[in-house]
Design an enzyme around this catalytic site. Structure first.
Site, PDB file in Angstrom:
ATOM      1  CG  ASP A 214      27.534  34.023  58.411  1.00 34.13           C
ATOM      2  OD1 ASP A 214      26.392  34.513  58.381  1.00 34.13           O
ATOM      3  OD2 ASP A 214      27.901  33.236  59.297  1.00 34.13           O
ATOM      4  CD  GLU A 240      27.314  30.134  57.800  1.00 31.80           C
ATOM      5  OE1 GLU A 240      28.300  29.535  57.310  1.00 31.80           O
ATOM      6  OE2 GLU A 240      27.250  30.483  58.993  1.00 31.80           O
ATOM      7  CD  GLU A 268      24.619  31.240  62.432  1.00 24.43           C
ATOM      8  OE1 GLU A 268      25.388  30.968  61.497  1.00 24.43           O
ATOM      9  OE2 GLU A 268      24.802  32.200  63.192  1.00 24.43           O
ATOM     10  CG  ASP A 291      25.487  27.411  68.547  1.00 24.77           C
ATOM     11  OD1 ASP A 291      25.575  26.829  69.655  1.00 24.77           O
ATOM     12  OD2 ASP A 291      26.170  28.404  68.255  1.00 24.77           O
ATOM     13  CG  HIS A 318      26.959  28.965  64.661  1.00 25.69           C
ATOM     14  ND1 HIS A 318      26.562  29.444  65.894  1.00 25.69           N
ATOM     15  CD2 HIS A 318      27.517  30.014  64.007  1.00 25.69           C
ATOM     16  CE1 HIS A 318      26.842  30.731  65.970  1.00 25.69           C
ATOM     17  NE2 HIS A 318      27.431  31.107  64.849  1.00 25.69           N
ATOM     18  CD  GLU A 338      31.658  29.141  62.593  1.00 20.54           C
ATOM     19  OE1 GLU A 338      30.602  28.543  62.869  1.00 20.54           O
ATOM     20  OE2 GLU A 338      31.717  30.361  62.323  1.00 20.54           O
TER      21      GLU A 338
HETATM   22  C1  LIG Z   1      29.837  36.495  61.437  1.00 22.70           C
HETATM   23  C2  LIG Z   1      28.377  36.224  61.605  1.00 22.70           C
HETATM   24  O1  LIG Z   1      27.646  37.363  61.285  1.00 22.70           O
HETATM   25  C3  LIG Z   1      28.010  35.750  62.993  1.00 22.70           C
HETATM   26  O2  LIG Z   1      28.429  36.701  63.938  1.00 22.70           O
HETATM   27  C4  LIG Z   1      28.622  34.414  63.322  1.00 22.70           C
HETATM   28  C5  LIG Z   1      28.067  33.346  62.454  1.00 22.70           C
HETATM   29  O3  LIG Z   1      26.970  33.409  61.957  1.00 22.70           O
HETATM   30  C6  LIG Z   1      28.908  32.179  62.152  1.00 22.70           C
HETATM   31  O4  LIG Z   1      29.973  32.048  62.736  1.00 22.70           O
HETATM   32  O5  LIG Z   1      28.478  31.378  61.341  1.00 22.70           O
HETATM   33 MG   LIG Z   2      26.688  31.860  60.340  1.00 21.32          MG
END
Ligand SMILES: C[C@H](O)[C@H](O)CC(=O)C(=O)O
Ligand SMILES: [Mg+2]
Length: 394
Positions: A214, A240, A268, A291, A318, A338
Protein backbone atom coordinates in the site's frame (compact mmCIF):
# COMPACT_ATOMS: atom_id res chain seq x y z
CA UNK A 1 -42.39 1.65 7.86
CA UNK A 2 -43.13 3.73 4.75
CA UNK A 3 -45.14 6.14 6.88
CA UNK A 4 -42.22 6.80 9.22
CA UNK A 5 -40.52 10.13 8.85
CA UNK A 6 -37.26 11.43 10.26
CA UNK A 7 -37.77 13.49 13.37
CA UNK A 8 -34.20 14.60 13.99
CA UNK A 9 -30.62 14.29 12.76
CA UNK A 10 -27.73 14.83 15.19
CA UNK A 11 -23.97 14.96 14.63
CA UNK A 12 -21.31 14.11 17.23
CA UNK A 13 -17.52 13.98 17.32
CA UNK A 14 -15.02 11.68 19.01
CA UNK A 15 -11.24 11.64 19.43
CA UNK A 16 -9.01 8.57 19.58
CA UNK A 17 -9.60 5.69 17.16
CA UNK A 18 -13.11 4.89 16.02
CA UNK A 19 -13.84 5.69 12.37
CA UNK A 20 -10.75 7.93 12.19
CA UNK A 21 -8.55 4.87 12.51
CA UNK A 22 -5.39 6.95 12.02
CA UNK A 23 -6.12 8.75 15.31
CA UNK A 24 -4.01 6.34 17.39
CA UNK A 25 -1.50 6.72 20.24
CA UNK A 26 2.30 6.56 20.02
CA UNK A 27 3.89 3.28 19.04
CA UNK A 28 1.19 2.11 16.60
CA UNK A 29 2.40 0.47 13.38
CA UNK A 30 0.02 2.72 11.40
CA UNK A 31 2.14 5.74 12.28
CA UNK A 32 5.61 4.25 11.94
CA UNK A 33 7.53 5.79 9.03
CA UNK A 34 4.98 5.17 6.26
CA UNK A 35 5.58 6.64 2.82
CA UNK A 36 3.18 9.54 2.12
CA UNK A 37 2.98 12.54 -0.21
CA UNK A 38 4.51 14.52 2.71
CA UNK A 39 7.57 12.26 3.00
CA UNK A 40 9.59 14.60 0.78
CA UNK A 41 9.72 16.86 3.84
CA UNK A 42 12.08 15.05 6.25
CA UNK A 43 10.40 16.62 9.27
CA UNK A 44 7.08 14.92 8.35
CA UNK A 45 8.53 11.53 7.38
CA UNK A 46 8.54 9.53 10.57
CA UNK A 47 4.95 10.12 11.68
CA UNK A 48 1.75 10.80 9.74
CA UNK A 49 0.27 12.42 12.81
CA UNK A 50 3.08 14.99 12.55
CA UNK A 51 1.45 16.41 9.40
CA UNK A 52 -2.06 16.09 10.81
CA UNK A 53 -3.46 12.83 9.40
CA UNK A 54 -5.68 12.63 12.49
CA UNK A 55 -6.86 16.24 12.75
CA UNK A 56 -10.44 15.51 11.80
CA UNK A 57 -11.34 12.72 14.22
CA UNK A 58 -14.51 10.69 14.08
CA UNK A 59 -17.96 11.93 13.10
CA UNK A 60 -21.06 10.09 14.34
CA UNK A 61 -24.44 10.81 12.72
CA UNK A 62 -27.71 9.73 14.29
CA UNK A 63 -31.11 9.84 12.58
CA UNK A 64 -34.21 9.42 14.70
CA UNK A 65 -37.51 8.25 13.21
CA UNK A 66 -40.94 9.49 14.29
CA UNK A 67 -41.39 6.41 16.50
CA UNK A 68 -38.08 7.09 18.32
CA UNK A 69 -36.04 4.40 16.56
CA UNK A 70 -32.48 5.62 16.00
CA UNK A 71 -30.14 4.70 13.15
CA UNK A 72 -26.53 5.81 13.17
CA UNK A 73 -23.28 5.65 11.23
CA UNK A 74 -19.71 6.83 11.61
CA UNK A 75 -17.02 8.29 9.39
CA UNK A 76 -13.95 10.53 9.40
CA UNK A 77 -15.05 14.15 9.42
CA UNK A 78 -15.08 15.37 13.00
CA UNK A 79 -16.17 18.91 13.76
CA UNK A 80 -16.34 20.25 10.17
CA UNK A 81 -18.52 17.26 9.28
CA UNK A 82 -20.75 17.92 12.28
CA UNK A 83 -21.19 21.52 11.12
CA UNK A 84 -22.19 20.42 7.62
CA UNK A 85 -24.77 17.95 8.95
CA UNK A 86 -26.35 20.27 11.50
CA UNK A 87 -26.20 23.58 9.63
CA UNK A 88 -26.71 22.46 6.03
CA UNK A 89 -27.85 18.87 5.43
CA UNK A 90 -30.43 18.66 8.22
CA UNK A 91 -33.02 20.52 6.11
CA UNK A 92 -33.08 17.65 3.56
CA UNK A 93 -33.34 14.94 6.20
CA UNK A 94 -35.75 16.06 8.89
CA UNK A 95 -39.35 15.57 7.85
CA UNK A 96 -38.40 13.28 4.93
CA UNK A 97 -39.64 9.71 4.73
CA UNK A 98 -37.16 7.20 6.13
CA UNK A 99 -37.14 5.33 2.81
CA UNK A 100 -36.36 8.41 0.69
CA UNK A 101 -32.64 7.60 0.50
CA UNK A 102 -32.25 8.42 -3.21
CA UNK A 103 -33.92 11.80 -2.91
CA UNK A 104 -32.06 12.72 0.28
CA UNK A 105 -28.75 11.67 -1.30
CA UNK A 106 -29.41 13.75 -4.39
CA UNK A 107 -30.43 16.82 -2.42
CA UNK A 108 -27.37 16.55 -0.15
CA UNK A 109 -25.05 16.12 -3.14
CA UNK A 110 -26.54 18.79 -5.42
CA UNK A 111 -26.82 21.38 -2.65
CA UNK A 112 -23.14 20.96 -1.65
CA UNK A 113 -21.73 20.81 -5.20
CA UNK A 114 -20.32 24.31 -4.95
CA UNK A 115 -18.06 23.33 -2.04
CA UNK A 116 -18.19 19.54 -2.06
CA UNK A 117 -17.92 16.70 -4.62
CA UNK A 118 -15.23 14.76 -2.69
CA UNK A 119 -13.33 14.72 0.60
CA UNK A 120 -14.90 15.80 3.82
CA UNK A 121 -18.30 16.68 2.32
CA UNK A 122 -18.65 13.23 0.79
CA UNK A 123 -17.46 11.61 4.03
CA UNK A 124 -20.19 13.47 5.83
CA UNK A 125 -22.84 12.70 3.25
CA UNK A 126 -21.81 9.03 3.45
CA UNK A 127 -22.41 8.97 7.21
CA UNK A 128 -25.91 10.40 6.79
CA UNK A 129 -26.68 7.89 4.04
CA UNK A 130 -25.39 4.95 6.10
CA UNK A 131 -27.34 6.11 9.15
CA UNK A 132 -30.50 6.02 7.01
CA UNK A 133 -29.73 2.46 5.87
CA UNK A 134 -29.15 1.49 9.50
CA UNK A 135 -32.49 3.05 10.42
CA UNK A 136 -34.33 1.27 7.58
CA UNK A 137 -32.85 -2.03 8.72
CA UNK A 138 -33.82 -1.43 12.32
CA UNK A 139 -37.38 -0.44 11.41
CA UNK A 140 -37.76 -3.51 9.19
CA UNK A 141 -35.90 -5.69 11.69
CA UNK A 142 -33.63 -6.86 8.87
CA UNK A 143 -29.86 -6.71 8.37
CA UNK A 144 -28.72 -4.23 5.73
CA UNK A 145 -27.32 -7.06 3.57
CA UNK A 146 -30.88 -8.30 3.10
CA UNK A 147 -32.06 -4.84 2.09
CA UNK A 148 -29.27 -4.87 -0.52
CA UNK A 149 -30.56 -8.00 -2.22
CA UNK A 150 -29.23 -10.71 0.07
CA UNK A 151 -25.97 -12.56 0.59
CA UNK A 152 -24.46 -14.31 -2.44
CA UNK A 153 -22.20 -16.48 -0.28
CA UNK A 154 -22.19 -17.82 3.27
CA UNK A 155 -19.06 -16.12 4.49
CA UNK A 156 -16.60 -13.33 3.86
CA UNK A 157 -12.91 -13.96 3.38
CA UNK A 158 -10.40 -11.32 4.47
CA UNK A 159 -6.91 -10.16 3.76
CA UNK A 160 -5.24 -8.17 6.53
CA UNK A 161 -3.59 -4.77 6.28
CA UNK A 162 -0.79 -4.20 8.74
CA UNK A 163 2.86 -4.44 9.56
CA UNK A 164 2.86 -8.24 10.12
CA UNK A 165 1.57 -10.33 7.22
CA UNK A 166 3.46 -13.26 8.76
CA UNK A 167 1.21 -13.10 11.84
CA UNK A 168 -1.85 -12.44 9.65
CA UNK A 169 -1.15 -15.73 7.91
CA UNK A 170 -1.08 -17.55 11.24
CA UNK A 171 -4.40 -15.88 12.08
CA UNK A 172 -6.03 -17.38 8.98
CA UNK A 173 -6.13 -14.40 6.61
CA UNK A 174 -5.77 -15.01 2.87
CA UNK A 175 -3.18 -12.28 2.40
CA UNK A 176 -1.32 -9.41 3.97
CA UNK A 177 -0.95 -5.84 2.76
CA UNK A 178 2.09 -4.00 4.02
CA UNK A 179 2.40 -0.24 4.22
CA UNK A 180 5.24 0.95 1.99
CA UNK A 181 7.67 2.72 4.30
CA UNK A 182 10.10 4.55 2.03
CA UNK A 183 9.17 6.89 -0.80
CA UNK A 184 11.07 8.42 -3.73
CA UNK A 185 12.69 11.07 -1.51
CA UNK A 186 14.57 8.29 0.28
CA UNK A 187 16.27 7.34 -2.98
CA UNK A 188 17.87 4.02 -3.91
CA UNK A 189 18.53 3.13 -0.28
CA UNK A 190 14.80 3.49 0.46
CA UNK A 191 13.84 1.40 -2.56
CA UNK A 192 16.27 -1.30 -1.46
CA UNK A 193 14.74 -1.31 2.02
CA UNK A 194 11.23 -1.61 0.62
CA UNK A 195 12.32 -4.63 -1.39
CA UNK A 196 14.20 -6.18 1.52
CA UNK A 197 11.08 -5.92 3.68
CA UNK A 198 9.01 -7.62 0.97
CA UNK A 199 11.63 -10.32 0.41
CA UNK A 200 11.76 -11.00 4.14
CA UNK A 201 7.97 -11.26 4.36
CA UNK A 202 7.83 -13.57 1.34
CA UNK A 203 10.33 -15.81 3.10
CA UNK A 204 8.16 -15.81 6.23
CA UNK A 205 4.82 -16.54 4.54
CA UNK A 206 5.82 -18.97 1.80
CA UNK A 207 5.08 -18.82 -1.92
CA UNK A 208 1.25 -18.78 -2.02
CA UNK A 209 0.12 -16.28 0.59
CA UNK A 210 -0.90 -12.96 -1.00
CA UNK A 211 1.39 -10.00 -0.36
CA UNK A 212 0.53 -6.47 -1.40
CA UNK A 213 2.10 -3.03 -0.98
CA UNK A 214 0.00 0.00 0.00
CA UNK A 215 1.76 3.15 -1.21
CA UNK A 216 -0.74 5.72 0.15
CA UNK A 217 -0.57 8.15 -2.83
CA UNK A 218 3.17 8.64 -2.34
CA UNK A 219 5.01 7.55 -5.50
CA UNK A 220 5.59 8.81 -9.02
CA UNK A 221 5.13 6.77 -12.19
CA UNK A 222 8.80 5.93 -12.60
CA UNK A 223 9.33 4.84 -8.99
CA UNK A 224 6.08 2.85 -8.94
CA UNK A 225 7.04 1.06 -12.17
CA UNK A 226 10.50 0.21 -10.85
CA UNK A 227 9.07 -0.99 -7.54
CA UNK A 228 6.49 -3.16 -9.29
CA UNK A 229 9.03 -4.83 -11.57
CA UNK A 230 11.47 -5.51 -8.74
CA UNK A 231 8.63 -6.72 -6.50
CA UNK A 232 7.50 -9.23 -9.12
CA UNK A 233 10.40 -11.43 -7.97
CA UNK A 234 8.61 -11.70 -4.63
CA UNK A 235 5.19 -12.26 -6.21
CA UNK A 236 3.56 -8.99 -5.17
CA UNK A 237 -0.14 -9.43 -5.91
CA UNK A 238 -1.05 -5.78 -6.31
CA UNK A 239 0.40 -2.33 -5.90
CA UNK A 240 -2.05 -0.02 -4.16
CA UNK A 241 -2.65 3.70 -4.41
CA UNK A 242 0.79 4.23 -5.89
CA UNK A 243 0.02 7.71 -7.24
CA UNK A 244 -1.91 10.81 -6.16
CA UNK A 245 -5.66 10.21 -6.58
CA UNK A 246 -6.08 12.98 -9.19
CA UNK A 247 -3.45 11.46 -11.51
CA UNK A 248 -5.81 9.29 -13.58
CA UNK A 249 -3.36 9.51 -16.51
CA UNK A 250 -0.52 8.23 -14.35
CA UNK A 251 -2.61 5.28 -13.16
CA UNK A 252 -3.54 4.39 -16.75
CA UNK A 253 0.15 4.42 -17.70
CA UNK A 254 1.16 2.47 -14.58
CA UNK A 255 -1.33 -0.26 -15.33
CA UNK A 256 0.15 -0.64 -18.81
CA UNK A 257 3.64 -0.83 -17.25
CA UNK A 258 2.75 -3.65 -14.84
CA UNK A 259 4.66 -6.93 -14.93
CA UNK A 260 2.49 -9.87 -16.00
CA UNK A 261 0.02 -10.91 -13.31
CA UNK A 262 0.46 -7.94 -10.98
CA UNK A 263 -2.63 -5.79 -10.39
CA UNK A 264 -3.12 -2.09 -9.76
CA UNK A 265 -5.62 -1.08 -7.09
CA UNK A 266 -6.79 2.34 -6.03
CA UNK A 267 -9.82 4.45 -5.10
CA UNK A 268 -9.95 4.72 -1.33
CA UNK A 269 -9.72 8.51 -1.67
CA UNK A 270 -12.08 8.64 -4.65
CA UNK A 271 -15.77 9.44 -4.37
CA UNK A 272 -19.04 9.13 -6.29
CA UNK A 273 -19.97 7.36 -9.52
CA UNK A 274 -18.32 10.19 -11.46
CA UNK A 275 -14.92 9.79 -9.80
CA UNK A 276 -14.97 6.02 -10.23
CA UNK A 277 -16.19 6.39 -13.81
CA UNK A 278 -12.90 8.14 -14.60
CA UNK A 279 -10.86 5.36 -12.97
CA UNK A 280 -12.80 2.67 -14.82
CA UNK A 281 -13.12 4.25 -18.25
CA UNK A 282 -9.48 5.31 -18.30
CA UNK A 283 -8.38 1.77 -17.44
CA UNK A 284 -6.58 2.94 -14.30
CA UNK A 285 -6.85 -0.21 -12.21
CA UNK A 286 -7.96 -3.81 -11.81
CA UNK A 287 -9.47 -3.35 -8.34
CA UNK A 288 -11.37 -0.32 -7.10
CA UNK A 289 -11.37 0.28 -3.36
CA UNK A 290 -14.15 2.71 -2.44
CA UNK A 291 -14.33 3.40 1.26
CA UNK A 292 -18.01 2.97 2.11
CA UNK A 293 -17.76 5.68 4.78
CA UNK A 294 -16.19 8.15 2.33
CA UNK A 295 -17.34 7.44 -1.25
CA UNK A 296 -20.99 8.50 -0.82
CA UNK A 297 -22.36 5.69 1.33
CA UNK A 298 -24.27 2.62 0.20
CA UNK A 299 -26.69 4.48 -2.05
CA UNK A 300 -23.71 5.57 -4.15
CA UNK A 301 -21.70 2.37 -3.77
CA UNK A 302 -24.51 0.39 -5.42
CA UNK A 303 -24.00 2.53 -8.53
CA UNK A 304 -20.20 2.47 -8.37
CA UNK A 305 -20.22 -1.31 -8.02
CA UNK A 306 -22.55 -1.85 -11.00
CA UNK A 307 -20.31 0.36 -13.12
CA UNK A 308 -17.22 -1.58 -12.02
CA UNK A 309 -18.93 -4.89 -12.79
CA UNK A 310 -19.65 -3.75 -16.34
CA UNK A 311 -15.95 -2.88 -16.70
CA UNK A 312 -14.80 -6.23 -15.32
CA UNK A 313 -13.22 -4.63 -12.25
CA UNK A 314 -13.37 -5.98 -8.71
CA UNK A 315 -14.76 -3.86 -5.87
CA UNK A 316 -12.90 -4.46 -2.61
CA UNK A 317 -13.86 -1.63 -0.27
CA UNK A 318 -11.20 0.09 1.76
CA UNK A 319 -11.62 -0.52 5.52
CA UNK A 320 -15.19 0.52 6.41
CA UNK A 321 -15.86 -2.29 8.91
CA UNK A 322 -19.55 -3.36 9.02
CA UNK A 323 -20.45 -0.92 6.26
CA UNK A 324 -18.19 -2.94 3.94
CA UNK A 325 -19.14 -6.37 5.30
CA UNK A 326 -22.86 -5.91 4.62
CA UNK A 327 -22.12 -4.84 1.05
CA UNK A 328 -19.36 -7.27 0.08
CA UNK A 329 -21.42 -10.30 1.06
CA UNK A 330 -24.09 -9.26 -1.48
CA UNK A 331 -21.90 -8.77 -4.55
CA UNK A 332 -20.30 -11.28 -6.92
CA UNK A 333 -17.66 -8.78 -8.02
CA UNK A 334 -16.52 -8.30 -4.40
CA UNK A 335 -15.00 -11.72 -3.72
CA UNK A 336 -13.08 -10.80 -0.57
CA UNK A 337 -12.76 -7.96 1.93
CA UNK A 338 -10.11 -5.94 3.75
CA UNK A 339 -9.48 -6.13 7.47
CA UNK A 340 -7.35 -3.34 8.94
CA UNK A 341 -5.29 -4.60 11.87
CA UNK A 342 -5.85 -2.02 14.56
CA UNK A 343 -3.80 -3.70 17.31
CA UNK A 344 -0.73 -1.46 17.74
CA UNK A 345 1.66 -4.29 16.84
CA UNK A 346 -0.72 -5.93 14.34
CA UNK A 347 -0.41 -9.08 16.41
CA UNK A 348 -4.08 -9.71 17.24
CA UNK A 349 -7.49 -9.15 15.71
CA UNK A 350 -9.37 -6.27 17.30
CA UNK A 351 -12.49 -4.59 15.87
CA UNK A 352 -11.61 -2.12 13.12
CA UNK A 353 -13.45 0.85 14.64
CA UNK A 354 -12.37 0.03 18.18
CA UNK A 355 -13.41 1.36 20.71
CA UNK A 356 -16.43 3.15 19.23
CA UNK A 357 -18.77 0.30 18.35
CA UNK A 358 -20.21 -2.50 20.45
CA UNK A 359 -20.98 -5.85 18.78
CA UNK A 360 -18.62 -5.00 15.88
CA UNK A 361 -17.98 -8.41 14.32
CA UNK A 362 -14.42 -9.60 13.68
CA UNK A 363 -13.10 -12.33 11.42
CA UNK A 364 -12.32 -15.71 12.91
CA UNK A 365 -9.56 -17.55 11.08
CA UNK A 366 -9.78 -14.82 8.42
CA UNK A 367 -13.46 -15.49 7.81
CA UNK A 368 -16.81 -14.09 8.86
CA UNK A 369 -20.02 -16.07 8.56
CA UNK A 370 -23.13 -14.32 7.28
CA UNK A 371 -24.73 -15.26 10.60
CA UNK A 372 -22.39 -12.77 12.29
CA UNK A 373 -24.17 -10.08 10.25
CA UNK A 374 -27.71 -11.22 10.91
CA UNK A 375 -28.86 -8.39 13.14
CA UNK A 376 -31.13 -5.44 12.28
CA UNK A 377 -29.44 -2.58 10.45
CA UNK A 378 -25.65 -2.79 10.53
CA UNK A 379 -25.95 -4.70 13.80
CA UNK A 380 -23.73 -2.44 15.89
CA UNK A 381 -24.27 -0.10 18.86
CA UNK A 382 -22.42 2.98 20.02
CA UNK A 383 -20.19 2.28 22.99
CA UNK A 384 -21.57 4.46 25.82
CA UNK A 385 -18.07 4.67 27.31
CA UNK A 386 -16.94 6.74 24.32
CA UNK A 387 -17.70 10.32 25.22
CA UNK A 388 -19.31 11.93 22.21
CA UNK A 389 -19.56 15.69 21.85
CA UNK A 390 -22.23 17.55 19.90
CA UNK A 391 -20.42 20.75 18.86
CA UNK A 392 -23.33 22.25 16.87
CA UNK A 393 -27.08 21.86 16.98
CA UNK A 394 -29.76 23.37 14.82
C1 LIG B 1 -1.78 1.37 5.75
C2 LIG B 1 -2.19 2.54 4.91
O1 LIG B 1 -1.15 3.47 4.86
C3 LIG B 1 -3.45 3.21 5.39
O2 LIG B 1 -3.29 3.62 6.73
C4 LIG B 1 -4.65 2.31 5.29
C5 LIG B 1 -4.97 2.00 3.87
O3 LIG B 1 -4.67 2.73 2.96
C6 LIG B 1 -5.62 0.72 3.56
O4 LIG B 1 -6.02 0.02 4.48
O5 LIG B 1 -5.75 0.44 2.38
MG1 LIG C 1 -4.86 1.71 0.96
Amino acid sequence: MTSQTIKQVRAYTLRGGGADYHDQSDGHWIDDHISTPMSKYPEYRQSRRSFGINVLGTLVVEVEASDGTVGFAVTTGGEPGAFIVEKHLARFIEGARVTDVEKIWDQMYQSTLYYGRKGIVLNTLSAVDLALWDLMGKLRQEPVHQLLGGAVRNELQFYATGARPDLAKQMGFIGGKLPLQHGPAEGEEGLRRNLEKLAHMREQVGPDFWLMYDCWMSLDLNYATRLAHAAADFKLKWIEEALPPDDYWGYAALRKNMPAGMMVSTGEHEATRWGFRLLLEMGCCDIIQPDVNWCGGLTELIKISALADAHGALVVPHGSSVYSYHFVITRHNSPFAEFLMMAPKADEVVPMFNPLLLDEPIPQQGRMSVNQLDKPGFGVRLNPECLLERPYSH
